[in-house]
Design an enzyme around this catalytic site. Structure first.
Site, PDB file in Angstrom:
ATOM      1  N   LYS A  55       0.832  -1.202   0.000  1.00  0.00           N
ATOM      2  CA  LYS A  55       0.000   0.000   0.000  1.00  0.00           C
ATOM      3  C   LYS A  55       0.877   1.266   0.000  1.00  0.00           C
ATOM      4  O   LYS A  55       2.092   1.192   0.241  1.00  0.00           O
ATOM      5  CB  LYS A  55      -0.912  -0.035   1.218  1.00  0.00           C
ATOM      6  CG  LYS A  55      -1.887  -1.220   1.225  1.00  0.00           C
ATOM      7  CD  LYS A  55      -2.797  -1.128   2.435  1.00  0.00           C
ATOM      8  CE  LYS A  55      -3.765  -2.273   2.500  1.00  0.00           C
ATOM      9  NZ  LYS A  55      -4.694  -2.125   3.640  1.00  0.00           N
ATOM     10  N   TYR A  92     -12.319  -2.959  -3.136  1.00  0.00           N
ATOM     11  CA  TYR A  92     -12.828  -2.973  -1.755  1.00  0.00           C
ATOM     12  C   TYR A  92     -14.369  -3.027  -1.707  1.00  0.00           C
ATOM     13  O   TYR A  92     -14.956  -2.608  -0.709  1.00  0.00           O
ATOM     14  CB  TYR A  92     -12.312  -1.750  -1.008  1.00  0.00           C
ATOM     15  CG  TYR A  92     -10.878  -1.886  -0.531  1.00  0.00           C
ATOM     16  CD1 TYR A  92     -10.467  -3.015   0.177  1.00  0.00           C
ATOM     17  CD2 TYR A  92      -9.943  -0.890  -0.756  1.00  0.00           C
ATOM     18  CE1 TYR A  92      -9.156  -3.149   0.626  1.00  0.00           C
ATOM     19  CE2 TYR A  92      -8.629  -1.017  -0.305  1.00  0.00           C
ATOM     20  CZ  TYR A  92      -8.248  -2.140   0.389  1.00  0.00           C
ATOM     21  OH  TYR A  92      -6.957  -2.275   0.849  1.00  0.00           O
ATOM     22  N   HIS A 128      -1.865  -5.514   1.658  1.00  0.00           N
ATOM     23  CA  HIS A 128      -3.137  -6.243   1.508  1.00  0.00           C
ATOM     24  C   HIS A 128      -2.813  -7.591   0.887  1.00  0.00           C
ATOM     25  O   HIS A 128      -1.932  -7.685   0.033  1.00  0.00           O
ATOM     26  CB  HIS A 128      -4.096  -5.473   0.581  1.00  0.00           C
ATOM     27  CG  HIS A 128      -5.259  -6.300   0.136  1.00  0.00           C
ATOM     28  ND1 HIS A 128      -6.418  -6.402   0.870  1.00  0.00           N
ATOM     29  CD2 HIS A 128      -5.425  -7.105  -0.941  1.00  0.00           C
ATOM     30  CE1 HIS A 128      -7.250  -7.223   0.241  1.00  0.00           C
ATOM     31  NE2 HIS A 128      -6.676  -7.663  -0.859  1.00  0.00           N
ATOM     32  N   GLU A 130     -10.237 -10.054  -7.167  1.00  0.00           N
ATOM     33  CA  GLU A 130      -9.211  -9.004  -7.147  1.00  0.00           C
ATOM     34  C   GLU A 130      -8.270  -9.054  -8.361  1.00  0.00           C
ATOM     35  O   GLU A 130      -7.900  -8.006  -8.902  1.00  0.00           O
ATOM     36  CB  GLU A 130      -8.366  -9.146  -5.865  1.00  0.00           C
ATOM     37  CG  GLU A 130      -9.168  -8.866  -4.603  1.00  0.00           C
ATOM     38  CD  GLU A 130      -8.446  -9.304  -3.326  1.00  0.00           C
ATOM     39  OE1 GLU A 130      -7.303  -9.814  -3.406  1.00  0.00           O
ATOM     40  OE2 GLU A 130      -9.024  -9.120  -2.247  1.00  0.00           O
TER      41      GLU A 130
HETATM   42  P1  CMP Z   1      -7.003  -4.780   3.885  1.00  0.00           P
HETATM   43  O1  CMP Z   1      -6.409  -6.109   4.138  1.00  0.00           O
HETATM   44  O2  CMP Z   1      -6.471  -3.988   2.751  1.00  0.00           O
HETATM   45  O3  CMP Z   1      -8.579  -4.992   3.652  1.00  0.00           O
HETATM   46  C1  CMP Z   1      -9.524  -4.032   4.016  1.00  0.00           C
HETATM   47  C2  CMP Z   1      -8.932  -2.885   4.744  1.00  0.00           C
HETATM   48  O4  CMP Z   1      -9.847  -2.089   5.445  1.00  0.00           O
HETATM   49  C3  CMP Z   1      -8.011  -3.404   5.805  1.00  0.00           C
HETATM   50  O5  CMP Z   1      -6.853  -3.915   5.218  1.00  0.00           O
HETATM   51  C4  CMP Z   1      -7.813  -2.195   6.696  1.00  0.00           C
HETATM   52  O6  CMP Z   1      -6.740  -1.385   6.267  1.00  0.00           O
HETATM   53  C5  CMP Z   1      -9.123  -1.465   6.483  1.00  0.00           C
HETATM   54  N1  CMP Z   1      -9.943  -1.525   7.685  1.00  0.00           N
HETATM   55  C6  CMP Z   1     -10.518  -2.596   8.217  1.00  0.00           C
HETATM   56  N2  CMP Z   1     -11.210  -2.251   9.326  1.00  0.00           N
HETATM   57  C7  CMP Z   1     -11.047  -0.918   9.470  1.00  0.00           C
HETATM   58  C8  CMP Z   1     -11.510   0.023  10.411  1.00  0.00           C
HETATM   59  N3  CMP Z   1     -12.292  -0.347  11.439  1.00  0.00           N
HETATM   60  N4  CMP Z   1     -11.142   1.301  10.255  1.00  0.00           N
HETATM   61  C9  CMP Z   1     -10.363   1.667   9.210  1.00  0.00           C
HETATM   62  N5  CMP Z   1      -9.907   0.820   8.266  1.00  0.00           N
HETATM   63  C10 CMP Z   1     -10.248  -0.462   8.395  1.00  0.00           C
END
Ligand code: CMP
Length: 148
Positions: free
Chosen positions: A10, A50, A116, A127
């Protein structure tokens, strides 16, 4: 079982110059790189990636963050690649991720968590086409697969 998985380094991971460190950890484990792209993600692609979080309160910030700077998208292949990469990645919230994992060692929050990784085969199928065309994937063997 040989699987493919998608990893995104990221914008915070790129800006903190952790690209090499992350690739080193995943490669050293025994995973092969099949494709890699340094890119700026469009808002449209970020929303698609997402999609499952579209109703969450953090969706807007998540899309804003992942499109805020360059990312590195990488397809890895190897034995049980999806679960192996998730284990090496660590818990979503960096402040709770175990030491020795990528997030456990380099992240202290949930919204700046460096990396991620696809969480299932179904996620990978959703994805992958957002980041790669099938003809961009090079699946030649490294020749050391018998060692892993
Ligand atoms: P990622 O693995 O990229 O998949 C979804 C992303 O949402 C996760 O990593 C986090 O960075 C983000 N995420 C999940 N829960 C929260 C939260 N409560 N607040 C902010 N970001 C979140």
């Amino acid at each position: 079982m040989t699987e493919r998985t998608l990893v995104l380094i990221k914008p915070d991971g790129i800006r903190r110059r952790l690209t090499g460190e992350i690739i080193k950890r995943l490669e050293s484990k025994g995973l092969n790189i099949l494709g890699a792209k340094f890119m700026l993600l469009s808002e449209e692609k970020a929303k698609k990636h997402y999609e499952v979080h579209k109703d969450k309160p953090f969706f807007k910030d998540l899309v804003g963050y992942i499109t805020s700077g360059p990312i590195m998208a990488i397809v890895f292949e190897g034995k049980n690649a999806i679960s192996v990469v998730r284990i090496l990645t660590g818990a979503t919230d960096g402040s709770k991720a175990a030491p020795g994992t990528i997030r456990g060692d380099y992240s202290i929050s949930i919204d700046r968590n460096i990396i991620h990784a696809s969480d299932s085969e179904e996620s990978f199928k959703h994805e992958f086409p957002i980041f790669f065309r099938e003809d961009e994937i090079i699946s030649s063997k490294y020749g050391d697969e018998d060692l892993f």
